[in-house]
Design a protein around this motif. Structure first.
Motif: not given
Length: 354
Positions: A179-197
């Protein structure tokens, strides 16, 4: 007999969070009593304590990223025993019989909504709910989750909000290998989004407005970093992403990001509650059969799934531990984005306020 509890509370929208004594309800037959060890600090704690969403009830004891040990259980409880390490997230009850609840989507309860862990009203006795900035909590066993042995309880606390808020949409939209995924923002939510994706097998890109975050983003799971203020970089990723996880908590222009979606792509909001501003171009949505979607937290079963996934893949939140006496300073630092990436309160520090 009601439980007398020490904690920290906001007495109004304009006063600091400060020591506060209050009573918990009498434990019921289906209740678990949890001695709180750690409580994460969520940006919504700040919004609620300052009545920025207009629905705050005072006095308010914030906190919905709760880790602790079971100290007692009601006569009807069989899933938990004294000594278990457990978690309590954003909600502590729901109607448990509407169509949403029947699907394990208690967060979308159709009968008055979920009962939130704090700043809510207990649907059985009509009393206010109080959160995890305190030494103990009483919760229905249906809204308690197990913390797997492989997870550090300190860094597991933010998983109960920041973690499930990002895990749930990735799972719902079936993000997986390739899957090609993008995450907007590198905060409390964003850093978890990167890890999970990344752990789900996706090819992950971070959109950021801040230059110089590439090394950090790659450490957290991003394969690519795009500076969203750079028109050339944005043009280079046009029509690429099947899914964008937007973690920015404030109004921002979605239009540049919609241009990076592939046909049938989804732009999912998880951080922003305010109206979209500036307006979204309908043409940008229609031309690629794009969707603008939203997602809240996950249900209890999915939250447990997420915790088990984290234990299996070695995922936890990046945290900074604080004493509860430093909570107001932590709020000010959150406003400046001066945290990498989540504050967690050591509830043992409550003893210093005795």
């Amino acid at each position: 007999m009601s439980l007398n509890i020490r904690g920290y509370a906001a007495q109004s929208a304009t006063t600091p969070v400060a020591p506060h004594a209050f009573e918990r309800r009498d434990p019921r037959a289906d209740d678990v009593v949890v001695d709180i060890l750690y409580c994460g600090v969520c940006h919504s704690d700040l919004h609620q304590a300052r009545n920025e969403w207009g629905n705050s009830q005072f006095p308010m004891v914030p906190g919905h990223e709760i880790i602790g040990r079971v100290s007692s259980v009601g006569a009807g409880v069989s899933k938990f025993k004294v000594g278990d390490m457990v978690g309590v997230g954003c909600m502590v009850d729901s109607c448990q019989h509407c169509s949403s609840c029947a699907q394990g989507l208690e967060q979308y309860c159709l009968e008055g909504g979920a009962t939130w862990t704090y700043n809510g009203i207990d649907r059985r006795d009509g009393l206010p709910t109080y959160g995890g900035y305190s030494e103990r909590i009483v919760v229905s066993d249906k809204f308690v989750v197990n913390i797997p042995d492989g997870l550090d309880p300190k860094s597991a606390a933010p998983l109960l909000c920041a973690g499930i808020t990002t895990y749930s949409p990735l799972r719902h939209w079936k993000i997986g290998k390739g899957s090609k995924v993008a995450v907007i923002g590198l905060g409390g939510l964003g850093h978890m989004g990167l890890k999970f994706a990344k752990a789900l097998g996706a090819d992950v890109t971070l959109f950021t407005r801040s230059a110089g975050k590439e090394e950090e983003a790659r450490r957290l799971g991003a394969g690519h970093v795009v500076l969203s203020t750079d028109e050339a970089q944005m043009k280079a990723v046009a029509n690429q992403f099947e899914f964008i996880l937007d973690t920015v908590p404030n109004p921002h222009d979605l239009n540049p990001y919609l241009a990076t979606l592939a046909v049938n792509g989804v732009h999912c909001l998880v951080g922003q509650l305010q109206p979209l501003d500036p307006p979204v171009s309908a043409g940008a949505v229609i031309s690629g059969r794009h969707s603008i979607a939203g997602s809240g937290i996950g249900g209890i079963a999915e939250t447990q799934e997420m915790l088990d996934f984290c234990a299996e893949h070695g995922i936890s939140a990046d945290i900074e531990m604080i004493d509860i006496q430093d909570i107001n300073d932590a709020y000010e630092r959150m406003l400046k984005s001066d945290v990498r990436y989540r504050f967690v309160i050591d509830i043992a520090s409550l003893a210093k306020s005795a």
